[in-house]
Design an enzyme around this catalytic site. Structure first.
Site, PDB file in Angstrom:
ATOM      1  N   ASN A   1      12.892  60.167  33.983  1.00 43.91           N
ATOM      2  CA  ASN A   1      13.227  61.262  34.881  1.00 43.91           C
ATOM      3  C   ASN A   1      14.290  62.211  34.323  1.00 43.91           C
ATOM      4  O   ASN A   1      14.410  63.332  34.797  1.00 43.91           O
ATOM      5  CB  ASN A   1      13.695  60.627  36.209  1.00 43.91           C
ATOM      6  CG  ASN A   1      14.452  61.576  37.077  1.00 43.91           C
ATOM      7  OD1 ASN A   1      13.867  62.462  37.690  1.00 43.91           O
ATOM      8  ND2 ASN A   1      15.782  61.411  37.116  1.00 43.91           N
TER       9      ASN A   1
ATOM     10  N   ASP B   1      21.796  57.035  31.658  1.00 48.38           N
ATOM     11  CA  ASP B   1      22.155  58.459  31.739  1.00 48.38           C
ATOM     12  C   ASP B   1      23.217  58.751  30.672  1.00 48.38           C
ATOM     13  O   ASP B   1      23.788  57.829  30.072  1.00 48.38           O
ATOM     14  CB  ASP B   1      22.724  58.784  33.134  1.00 48.38           C
ATOM     15  CG  ASP B   1      22.505  60.236  33.565  1.00 48.38           C
ATOM     16  OD1 ASP B   1      21.673  60.474  34.457  1.00 48.38           O
ATOM     17  OD2 ASP B   1      23.169  61.126  32.988  1.00 48.38           O
TER      18      ASP B   1
ATOM     19  N   TYR C   1      11.281  75.342  29.724  1.00 46.80           N
ATOM     20  CA  TYR C   1      11.157  74.350  30.805  1.00 46.80           C
ATOM     21  C   TYR C   1       9.694  74.199  31.218  1.00 46.80           C
ATOM     22  O   TYR C   1       9.175  73.086  31.336  1.00 46.80           O
ATOM     23  CB  TYR C   1      12.010  74.782  32.003  1.00 46.80           C
ATOM     24  CG  TYR C   1      12.085  73.742  33.102  1.00 46.80           C
ATOM     25  CD1 TYR C   1      12.985  72.684  33.035  1.00 46.80           C
ATOM     26  CD2 TYR C   1      11.238  73.808  34.205  1.00 46.80           C
ATOM     27  CE1 TYR C   1      13.049  71.724  34.044  1.00 46.80           C
ATOM     28  CE2 TYR C   1      11.298  72.857  35.212  1.00 46.80           C
ATOM     29  CZ  TYR C   1      12.208  71.820  35.130  1.00 46.80           C
ATOM     30  OH  TYR C   1      12.260  70.871  36.118  1.00 46.80           O
TER      31      TYR C   1
ATOM     32  N   LYS D   1       7.449  70.817  30.731  1.00 45.27           N
ATOM     33  CA  LYS D   1       6.894  70.085  31.880  1.00 45.27           C
ATOM     34  C   LYS D   1       5.365  70.062  31.832  1.00 45.27           C
ATOM     35  O   LYS D   1       4.748  69.078  32.252  1.00 45.27           O
ATOM     36  CB  LYS D   1       7.414  70.673  33.193  1.00 45.27           C
ATOM     37  CG  LYS D   1       8.934  70.494  33.375  1.00 45.27           C
ATOM     38  CD  LYS D   1       9.349  69.016  33.407  1.00 45.27           C
ATOM     39  CE  LYS D   1      10.804  68.826  33.760  1.00 45.27           C
ATOM     40  NZ  LYS D   1      11.206  67.408  33.843  1.00 45.27           N
TER      41      LYS D   1
ATOM     42  N   THR E   1      19.441  69.240  44.295  1.00 42.69           N
ATOM     43  CA  THR E   1      20.179  68.348  43.384  1.00 42.69           C
ATOM     44  C   THR E   1      21.140  69.203  42.561  1.00 42.69           C
ATOM     45  O   THR E   1      21.040  70.443  42.562  1.00 42.69           O
ATOM     46  CB  THR E   1      19.224  67.624  42.395  1.00 42.69           C
ATOM     47  OG1 THR E   1      18.782  68.579  41.421  1.00 42.69           O
ATOM     48  CG2 THR E   1      18.035  66.986  43.094  1.00 42.69           C
TER      49      THR E   1
ATOM     50  N   ILE F   1      14.126  70.914  44.662  1.00 45.20           N
ATOM     51  CA  ILE F   1      14.786  69.786  45.323  1.00 45.20           C
ATOM     52  C   ILE F   1      16.301  70.007  45.251  1.00 45.20           C
ATOM     53  O   ILE F   1      16.817  70.399  44.192  1.00 45.20           O
ATOM     54  CB  ILE F   1      14.420  68.449  44.613  1.00 45.20           C
ATOM     55  CG1 ILE F   1      12.888  68.283  44.472  1.00 45.20           C
ATOM     56  CG2 ILE F   1      15.056  67.265  45.343  1.00 45.20           C
ATOM     57  CD1 ILE F   1      12.120  68.179  45.771  1.00 45.20           C
TER      58      ILE F   1
HETATM   59  N1  NAD Z   1      15.738  69.588  41.417  1.00 44.86           N
HETATM   60  C1  NAD Z   1      14.607  70.247  41.248  1.00 44.86           C
HETATM   61  O1  NAD Z   1      14.375  71.292  41.887  1.00 44.86           O
HETATM   62  C2  NAD Z   1      13.557  69.726  40.292  1.00 44.86           C
HETATM   63  C3  NAD Z   1      12.247  70.213  40.431  1.00 44.86           C
HETATM   64  C4  NAD Z   1      11.260  69.747  39.579  1.00 44.86           C
HETATM   65  C5  NAD Z   1      11.580  68.818  38.606  1.00 44.86           C
HETATM   66  N2  NAD Z   1      12.861  68.379  38.490  1.00 44.86           N
HETATM   67  C6  NAD Z   1      13.144  67.395  37.450  1.00 44.86           C
HETATM   68  O2  NAD Z   1      13.694  66.254  38.040  1.00 44.86           O
HETATM   69  C7  NAD Z   1      14.432  65.532  37.048  1.00 44.86           C
HETATM   70  C8  NAD Z   1      15.776  65.146  37.632  1.00 44.86           C
HETATM   71  O3  NAD Z   1      16.495  66.326  37.886  1.00 44.86           O
HETATM   72  P1  NAD Z   1      17.424  66.508  39.171  1.00 44.86           P
HETATM   73  O4  NAD Z   1      16.893  67.655  39.913  1.00 44.86           O
HETATM   74  O5  NAD Z   1      17.641  65.232  39.841  1.00 44.86           O
HETATM   75  O6  NAD Z   1      18.760  67.060  38.468  1.00 44.86           O
HETATM   76  P2  NAD Z   1      20.110  66.316  38.058  1.00 44.86           P
HETATM   77  O7  NAD Z   1      20.800  67.262  37.146  1.00 44.86           O
HETATM   78  O8  NAD Z   1      20.806  65.854  39.281  1.00 44.86           O
HETATM   79  O9  NAD Z   1      19.599  65.033  37.280  1.00 44.86           O
HETATM   80  C9  NAD Z   1      19.288  65.018  35.911  1.00 44.86           C
HETATM   81  C10 NAD Z   1      19.954  63.813  35.301  1.00 44.86           C
HETATM   82  O10 NAD Z   1      19.507  63.709  33.935  1.00 44.86           O
HETATM   83  C11 NAD Z   1      20.668  63.393  33.155  1.00 44.86           C
HETATM   84  N3  NAD Z   1      20.435  63.812  31.762  1.00 44.86           N
HETATM   85  C12 NAD Z   1      20.421  65.064  31.257  1.00 44.86           C
HETATM   86  N4  NAD Z   1      20.218  65.011  29.931  1.00 44.86           N
HETATM   87  C13 NAD Z   1      20.077  63.708  29.598  1.00 44.86           C
HETATM   88  C14 NAD Z   1      19.857  63.017  28.382  1.00 44.86           C
HETATM   89  N5  NAD Z   1      19.729  63.693  27.219  1.00 44.86           N
HETATM   90  N6  NAD Z   1      19.756  61.680  28.410  1.00 44.86           N
HETATM   91  C15 NAD Z   1      19.899  60.980  29.568  1.00 44.86           C
HETATM   92  N7  NAD Z   1      20.146  61.579  30.757  1.00 44.86           N
HETATM   93  C16 NAD Z   1      20.227  62.936  30.763  1.00 44.86           C
HETATM   94  C17 NAD Z   1      21.801  64.152  33.824  1.00 44.86           C
HETATM   95  O11 NAD Z   1      23.069  63.633  33.437  1.00 44.86           O
HETATM   96  C18 NAD Z   1      21.478  63.932  35.287  1.00 44.86           C
HETATM   97  O12 NAD Z   1      22.053  62.724  35.762  1.00 44.86           O
HETATM   98  C19 NAD Z   1      14.496  66.449  35.828  1.00 44.86           C
HETATM   99  O13 NAD Z   1      13.532  66.029  34.878  1.00 44.86           O
HETATM  100  C20 NAD Z   1      14.128  67.811  36.397  1.00 44.86           C
HETATM  101  O14 NAD Z   1      13.552  68.650  35.434  1.00 44.86           O
HETATM  102  C21 NAD Z   1      13.852  68.807  39.319  1.00 44.86           C
END
Ligand code: NAD
Length: 254
Positions: free
Chosen positions: A91, A38, A158, A162, A193, A191
């Site tokens: 992820n 990360d 976004y 995706k 988060t 989700i």
């Molecule tokens: N939470 C939701 O509703 C949701 C829904 C669909 C998809 N997602 C996807 O799930 C994945 C995880 O997101 P989340 O919801 O856990 O959010 P989150 O913000 O908690 O997690 C994302 C993580 O990615 C890290 N990150 C960001 N840019 C980065 C980079 N350039 N290099 C390495 N790490 C990096 C962040 O520091 C963070 O720890 C993402 O791809 C997001 O698009 C989330």
């Protein structure tokens, strides 16, 4: 009972918080050694520490998935430490400028979303697959989104990134299916988060509005995505190839 990931070495990007952190913990619970990657150093160390504190094996490595050199070094360091890479969960991702219409979207914001959400997944696949080809197999899961399957206004970069992950997952899965490398994606609904925090802070109605769109009547928890990710990576999913699995409380069934 045998654990699903016993003896496997797993890389999780975006493992500091949210879905990546929850997945790292479930991988470890199932017996994997976890390499957490990360750009959030403190929280990433926190994930690795939590795994070690509960008796598992984990290390944190700082890496920006949008930077080719970081990703190449990350995979090399993981393999240097543990000798192989059995599974990867690509992820890491960002929401970008949600609420901006296409004609207002800035080029910088577009490039940033694409470089992390789509190019980042491609870079990870590139170096992970090079290693998996050398060792004769592996399993990879990418994080797409419900917005990789359907559109949403005000989130063009976004949504495009995706949809790109969904297509990339399918193309890569077909390229390596006969070489023992299974590649799939998860498509989470909303989700709980940290990625949601700015939207909840900006609009008191956000959470009830988004909840109403999920037929199950609530938003999801990161652990509910993590269980699907770990199953897809495990040998229990040995005939699952190139799928984009919604974990979305029914959102894309409507
Ligand atoms: N939470 C939701 O509703 C949701 C829904 C669909 C998809 N997602 C996807 O799930 C994945 C995880 O997101 P989340 O919801 O856990 O959010 P989150 O913000 O908690 O997690 C994302 C993580 O990615 C890290 N990150 C960001 N840019 C980065 C980079 N350039 N290099 C390495 N790490 C990096 C962040 O520091 C963070 O720890 C993402 O791809 C997001 O698009 C989330």
């Amino acid at each position: 009972m045998a654990r699903l990931m016993q003896g496997k070495v797993v890389l999780v990007t975006g493992g500091s918080t949210g879905i990546g952190r929850a997945s790292s913990l479930v991988f470890a619970r199932e017996g994997a050694t976890v390499v957490v990657a990360d750009i959030n150093l403190a929280a990433g160390e926190g994930t690795a520490c939590a795994i070690r504190d509960s008796g598992g094996q984990a290390v944190f490595i700082a890496a920006d998935v949008s930077k080719r050199g970081d990703v190449e070094t990350l995979v090399n360091r993981a393999v240097g430490l543990y000798g192989r890479l059995d599974c990867a969960f690509n992820n890491a991702g960002i929401a970008g400028a949600i609420g901006s219409a296409v004609h207002d979207y800035s080029e910088d914001a577009w490039d940033r979303v694409m470089s992390i959400n789509l190019k980042g997944v491609w870079l990870c696949l590139k170096y992970e697959i090079q290693q998996m080809l050398k060792q004769g197999g592996g399993a990879i899961v990418n994080t797409a989104s419900i917005w990789g399957l359907v559109g949403a206004p005000g989130a063009s970069a976004y949504v495009a990134s995706k949809h790109g992950v969904v297509g990339l997952t399918r193309a890569a899965a077909l390229e390596y299916a006969t070489q023992g490398i299974r590649i799939n994606a998860v498509n989470p609904g909303t989700i709980r988060t940290p990625i949601l925090d700015p939207f909840i802070a900006a609009d008191p109605e956000f959470e009830s509005m988004i909840t109403a769109r999920h037929p199950i009547g609530r938003i999801g928890m990161p652990e509910e995505v993590a269980e699907a990710v770990v199953w897809l990576c495990s040998d229990a999913a040995s005939f699952v190839v190139g799928q984009n699995l919604p974990v979305d409380g029914g959102y894309t069934t409507q």
